[in-house]
Design a protein around this motif. Structure first.
Motif, PDB file in Angstrom:
ATOM      1  N   SER A   1       0.851  -1.194   0.000  1.00 33.04           N
ATOM      2  CA  SER A   1       0.000   0.000   0.000  1.00 33.04           C
ATOM      3  C   SER A   1       0.885   1.242   0.000  1.00 33.04           C
ATOM      4  N   GLY A   2       0.358   2.323  -0.550  1.00 34.66           N
ATOM      5  CA  GLY A   2       1.170   3.531  -0.596  1.00 34.66           C
ATOM      6  C   GLY A   2       0.412   4.725  -1.125  1.00 34.66           C
ATOM      7  N   ALA A   3       1.113   5.846  -1.120  1.00 36.34           N
ATOM      8  CA  ALA A   3       0.545   7.098  -1.607  1.00 36.34           C
ATOM      9  C   ALA A   3       1.676   7.964  -2.132  1.00 36.34           C
ATOM     10  N   GLY A   4       1.330   8.889  -3.033  1.00 34.35           N
ATOM     11  CA  GLY A   4       2.328   9.778  -3.604  1.00 34.35           C
ATOM     12  C   GLY A   4       1.736  11.108  -4.003  1.00 34.35           C
ATOM     13  N   TYR A   5       2.609  12.090  -4.118  1.00 35.10           N
ATOM     14  CA  TYR A   5       2.203  13.420  -4.576  1.00 35.10           C
ATOM     15  C   TYR A   5       3.286  13.958  -5.496  1.00 35.10           C
ATOM     16  N   PHE A   6       2.882  14.492  -6.648  1.00 38.01           N
ATOM     17  CA  PHE A   6       3.806  15.014  -7.648  1.00 38.01           C
ATOM     18  C   PHE A   6       3.335  16.400  -8.090  1.00 38.01           C
ATOM     19  N   HIS A   7       4.282  17.307  -8.215  1.00 36.71           N
ATOM     20  CA  HIS A   7       3.975  18.677  -8.639  1.00 36.71           C
ATOM     21  C   HIS A   7       4.949  19.110  -9.716  1.00 36.71           C
ATOM     22  N   ILE A   8       4.425  19.713 -10.766  1.00 34.02           N
ATOM     23  CA  ILE A   8       5.244  20.258 -11.846  1.00 34.02           C
ATOM     24  C   ILE A   8       4.979  21.754 -11.949  1.00 34.02           C
ATOM     25  N   ASP A   9       6.046  22.526 -11.913  1.00 33.23           N
ATOM     26  CA  ASP A   9       5.972  23.974 -12.096  1.00 33.23           C
ATOM     27  C   ASP A   9       6.770  24.288 -13.355  1.00 33.23           C
ATOM     28  N   GLY A  10       6.064  24.470 -14.461  1.00 34.24           N
ATOM     29  CA  GLY A  10       6.772  24.646 -15.728  1.00 34.24           C
ATOM     30  C   GLY A  10       6.012  25.500 -16.717  1.00 34.24           C
ATOM     31  N   LYS A  11       6.721  25.859 -17.776  1.00 35.11           N
ATOM     32  CA  LYS A  11       6.100  26.639 -18.839  1.00 35.11           C
ATOM     33  C   LYS A  11       6.862  26.396 -20.131  1.00 35.11           C
ATOM     34  N   ASP A  12       6.178  26.619 -21.252  1.00 38.74           N
ATOM     35  CA  ASP A  12       6.768  26.555 -22.587  1.00 38.74           C
ATOM     36  C   ASP A  12       6.592  27.916 -23.255  1.00 38.74           C
ATOM     37  N   ASP A  13       7.696  28.462 -23.756  1.00 36.64           N
ATOM     38  CA  ASP A  13       7.648  29.675 -24.566  1.00 36.64           C
ATOM     39  C   ASP A  13       7.795  29.264 -26.025  1.00 36.64           C
ATOM     40  N   ILE A  14       6.777  29.541 -26.829  1.00 36.42           N
ATOM     41  CA  ILE A  14       6.739  29.117 -28.225  1.00 36.42           C
ATOM     42  C   ILE A  14       6.820  30.350 -29.125  1.00 36.42           C
ATOM     43  N   ASN A  15       7.828  30.386 -29.973  1.00 32.89           N
ATOM     44  CA  ASN A  15       8.012  31.475 -30.926  1.00 32.89           C
ATOM     45  C   ASN A  15       7.932  30.919 -32.345  1.00 32.89           C
ATOM     46  N   THR A  16       7.102  31.521 -33.183  1.00 31.88           N
ATOM     47  CA  THR A  16       6.934  31.080 -34.564  1.00 31.88           C
ATOM     48  C   THR A  16       7.027  32.272 -35.512  1.00 31.88           C
ATOM     49  N   GLU A  17       7.510  31.984 -36.712  1.00 34.63           N
ATOM     50  CA  GLU A  17       7.514  32.956 -37.804  1.00 34.63           C
ATOM     51  C   GLU A  17       6.559  32.471 -38.873  1.00 34.63           C
ATOM     52  N   LEU A  18       5.591  33.317 -39.219  1.00 36.85           N
ATOM     53  CA  LEU A  18       4.560  32.948 -40.174  1.00 36.85           C
ATOM     54  C   LEU A  18       4.587  33.885 -41.369  1.00 36.85           C
ATOM     55  N   THR A  19       4.275  33.348 -42.540  1.00 35.04           N
ATOM     56  CA  THR A  19       4.098  34.138 -43.751  1.00 35.04           C
ATOM     57  C   THR A  19       2.714  33.835 -44.310  1.00 35.04           C
ATOM     58  N   LEU A  20       1.856  34.862 -44.348  1.00 37.82           N
ATOM     59  CA  LEU A  20       0.511  34.659 -44.847  1.00 37.82           C
ATOM     60  C   LEU A  20       0.499  34.685 -46.373  1.00 37.82           C
ATOM     61  N   PRO A  21      -0.416  33.965 -47.009  1.00 36.09           N
ATOM     62  CA  PRO A  21      -0.492  33.988 -48.472  1.00 36.09           C
ATOM     63  C   PRO A  21      -0.697  35.408 -49.005  1.00 36.09           C
ATOM     64  N   PHE A  22      -0.046  35.711 -50.125  1.00 37.84           N
ATOM     65  CA  PHE A  22      -0.163  36.997 -50.824  1.00 37.84           C
ATOM     66  C   PHE A  22       0.335  38.163 -49.972  1.00 37.84           C
ATOM     67  N   SER A  23       1.225  37.861 -49.007  1.00 40.35           N
ATOM     68  CA  SER A  23       1.779  38.938 -48.196  1.00 40.35           C
ATOM     69  C   SER A  23       3.273  38.686 -47.988  1.00 40.35           C
ATOM     70  N   PRO A  24       4.109  39.661 -48.278  1.00 43.95           N
ATOM     71  CA  PRO A  24       5.549  39.455 -48.105  1.00 43.95           C
ATOM     72  C   PRO A  24       6.017  39.614 -46.662  1.00 43.95           C
ATOM     73  N   ASP A  25       5.159  40.112 -45.787  1.00 43.72           N
ATOM     74  CA  ASP A  25       5.556  40.390 -44.410  1.00 43.72           C
ATOM     75  C   ASP A  25       5.648  39.096 -43.594  1.00 43.72           C
ATOM     76  N   ILE A  26       6.578  39.087 -42.642  1.00 41.08           N
ATOM     77  CA  ILE A  26       6.741  37.970 -41.725  1.00 41.08           C
ATOM     78  C   ILE A  26       6.082  38.331 -40.397  1.00 41.08           C
ATOM     79  N   ILE A  27       5.217  37.477 -39.930  1.00 44.46           N
ATOM     80  CA  ILE A  27       4.499  37.705 -38.676  1.00 44.46           C
ATOM     81  C   ILE A  27       5.171  36.884 -37.576  1.00 44.46           C
ATOM     82  N   LEU A  28       5.527  37.547 -36.502  1.00 47.07           N
ATOM     83  CA  LEU A  28       6.129  36.879 -35.350  1.00 47.07           C
ATOM     84  C   LEU A  28       5.046  36.581 -34.315  1.00 47.07           C
ATOM     85  N   SER A  29       4.988  35.351 -33.886  1.00 43.52           N
ATOM     86  CA  SER A  29       3.988  34.946 -32.902  1.00 43.52           C
ATOM     87  C   SER A  29       4.694  34.407 -31.662  1.00 43.52           C
TER      88      SER A  29
END
Length: 579
Positions: free
Chosen positions: A256-284
């Protein structure tokens, strides 16, 4: 055969540290058993007395990628350890070299002095891989110390470090279905503290506390007209604690037993997008909150009302919550039922039915029992995957040198995914099914000769839209082996494996739900010659995998530890142990 004996030993005495270690080493040869392998090792470490057994750095690490297929040494090099310990220091070193720029090295120093023992080790592995961008560079280090406070109480501490750099190492079915520009870097540091206290010869308490800090980065420049680049940087600080009580008697064993787990985390996601018919680069820029809490309780009873019958009855409860709305909170009860019956001394019949919630684990390790009547509970799934497992097996010893057996397992899974098919993301449960059958026949006609034949059948059926690149796949593996052993220490092995696979696959760049059929069948041959040095000083090995350089298409369900590689590889390795 090793697994059958390991399951029997653990279920007969859950506090047997040797049985847990034996089972851990045996799991290394089974695909998708990484959580079970490292968890059995943890239980063995917590229950063991002080000793001089070396702890290889990669033992406690899951998802070793190519290391598991081409590491520098077998996990159980010295399967016989001395019955009595004495003060002293031992040294073990291993090396491996092979094709595709593959090499590795490992060194371990272990020892014992009075009421304390220690082990310190380092492992490096690198390879250029079998195709473009399948390279890997892996560094592992660990330090372990254990002290006997009293005959009843032992304490221990362990430090581990791992740094990994790699490309796209997954083995998907189509040869050109990989990410040529994806790069991944991970760095983890973990600290573990544990104790074991024996109240009496039949009553034990073990505890474990783990902390891990992880930094990871995943970047890619996909061949996509809209998505120009993708860069994910994440950081996790996680800790977990577990307590387990073990009780043994002639008619019933309790865990028999018991447990406790905790995660303190984050993800930073950076993307570069190019929309159709547009030369500009969009940063997300997007930040994903990964904070989560997971608590669990469990009770397993091993009832031996008859000498030849063991009934496993138990259950576990999971209580999971997360800050992110796209991660489902879940409270769940998981019943566990199993039976192990020996109608004759030479016959073992096993059956089980149980439910599992994929746990949030620190370093993929837990002290909860990993199997029910020999059927594995924990697989490397997406966290909070909910699944039922049903299985049956028979193992038969016909004579002193002929063994055979068969096992069938069915898993019914609910897998959580984030769907981006509508105006806003939503959480969905994908339906997956897994069917597996395995049969074996082992024959040792002479003390120096062993023959083996196996048949492994696997079928995966997954949701059309959320399938991780596989809609359906059916695979047959037929390994045939010959092993020769000479009293001088010389041995040789030849294995031929027939593989037949067909299925419907979703390519990486294909639209959601669009699949493509594929089929291939082929033979693979592996050859190795070994020499065991006198007085167990070490082993020398030379060999070749994929002897005839067979080209093929194949999907491996164990993404992180592929069973086969589509390229011939010559290799040589050594292991030395002193004194």
């Amino acid at each position: 055969l090793a697994l059958v004996e390991g399951w029997k030993s653990v279920n007969t005495d859950p506090s047997n540290f040797s049985a847990h270690r034996f089972l851990s080493d045996s799991y290394a040869a089974r695909p998708r058993h990484e959580i079970a392998r490292v968890s059995e090792l943890l239980q063995s470490q917590l229950l063991q007395p002080i000793n001089t057994t070396a702890i290889q750095p990669r033992l406690a690490e899951s998802n070793l990628f190519l290391i598991s297929a081409g590491g520098p040494a077998a996990l159980s090099f010295n399967e016989f350890n001395p019955l009595f310990n004495r003060n002293g220091v031992n040294f073990q070193t291993s090396g491996f070299g092979g094709g595709n720029g593959t090499w590795s090295g490992e060194g371990i120093v272990s020892g014992i002095y009075e009421k304390a023992s220690f082990s310190v080790g380092y492992n490096h592995f690198e390879t250029d891989g079998w195709r473009n961008n399948s390279d890997q560079d892996d560094d592992l280090a660990n330090a372990f110390v254990q002290m006997e406070v009293s005959p009843e109480t032992h304490i221990q501490a362990e430090f581990r470090y791992r740094s990994t750099k790699k490309g796209d190492t997954a083995l998907r079915f189509f040869k050109d279905d990989f990410l040529p520009n994806q790069r991944q870097e991970d760095e983890t540091t973990s600290v573990r503290l544990g104790f074991h206290h024996g109240f009496s010869p039949s009553s034990d308490l073990i505890g474990n506390f783990s902390y891990q800090n992880a930094d990871r980065q995943l970047r890619d420049q996909p061949d996509d007209p809209i998505l120009r680049s993708f860069d994910l940087r994440g950081e996790d600080g996680a800790y977990g604690s577990e307590l387990q009580y073990l009780f043994r008697s002639d008619s019933i064993n309790l865990v028999s037993g018991a447990g406790y787990f905790h995660i303190d985390g984050k993800d930073d996601i950076n993307t570069e997008l190019t929309l159709p018919f547009s030369p500009d680069i969009i940063l997300s820029q997007t930040t994903v909150d990964l904070d989560a809490d997971h608590a669990n309780v469990y009770l397993y009873s091993y009832i031996n009302l008859l000498k030849n019958l063991t009934v496993t009855l138990g259950g576990s409860g999971d209580f999971f919550s997360a800050d992110d709305e796209l991660i489902k909170d879940q409270n769940q009860f998981n019943p566990k039922v199993g039976i192990t019956w020996n109608p004759f001394l030479s016959t073992t019949i096993r059956g089980a039915a149980f439910r599992v919630l994929k746990r949030t684990l620190i370093t993929d390790q837990t002290v909860e029992p990993t199997q029910v009547a020999g059927f594995n509970q924990f697989f490397d799934e997406i966290n909070t995957t909910d699944y039922w497992v049903y299985g049956g097996a028979i193992d038969q010893k016909f004579t002193e040198n002929i063994y055979a057996g068969a096992q069938y397992t069915y898993r019914d899974l609910n897998v959580p995914f984030t769907a981006f098919t509508g105006p806003v993301p939503e959480l969905v449960d994908a339906q997956w099914d897994e069917n597996k059958f395995r049969a074996y026949l082992f024959w040792t006609p002479q003390e120096w000769l062993a023959l083996s034949a196996e048949w492994l059948w696997e079928r995966l059926d997954r949701d059309k839209d959320f399938n991780l690149n596989v809609k359906t796949v059916e695979t047959n593996y037929v390994p045939l082996g010959i092993n020769f052993f000479h009293p001088s220490g010389l041995s040789a092995s030849l294995k031929g494996t027939y593989v037949d696979q067909q299925g419907s696959f979703n390519r990486l760049n294909a639209p959601l739900g669009v699949t493509e059929k594929g089929q291939d069948n082929f033979w693979l041959f592996d050859l190795a010659i070994k020499y065991r040095l006198p007085k167990r000083y070490g082993i020398l090995t030379v060999g070749v995998s994929n002897l005839f350089d067979e080209e093929f298409q194949h999907f491996d369900s164990d993404i992180d530890n592929p069973r086969i590689q589509p390229d011939r590889s010559l290799f040589a390795s050594f292991t030395l142990a002193l004194p």
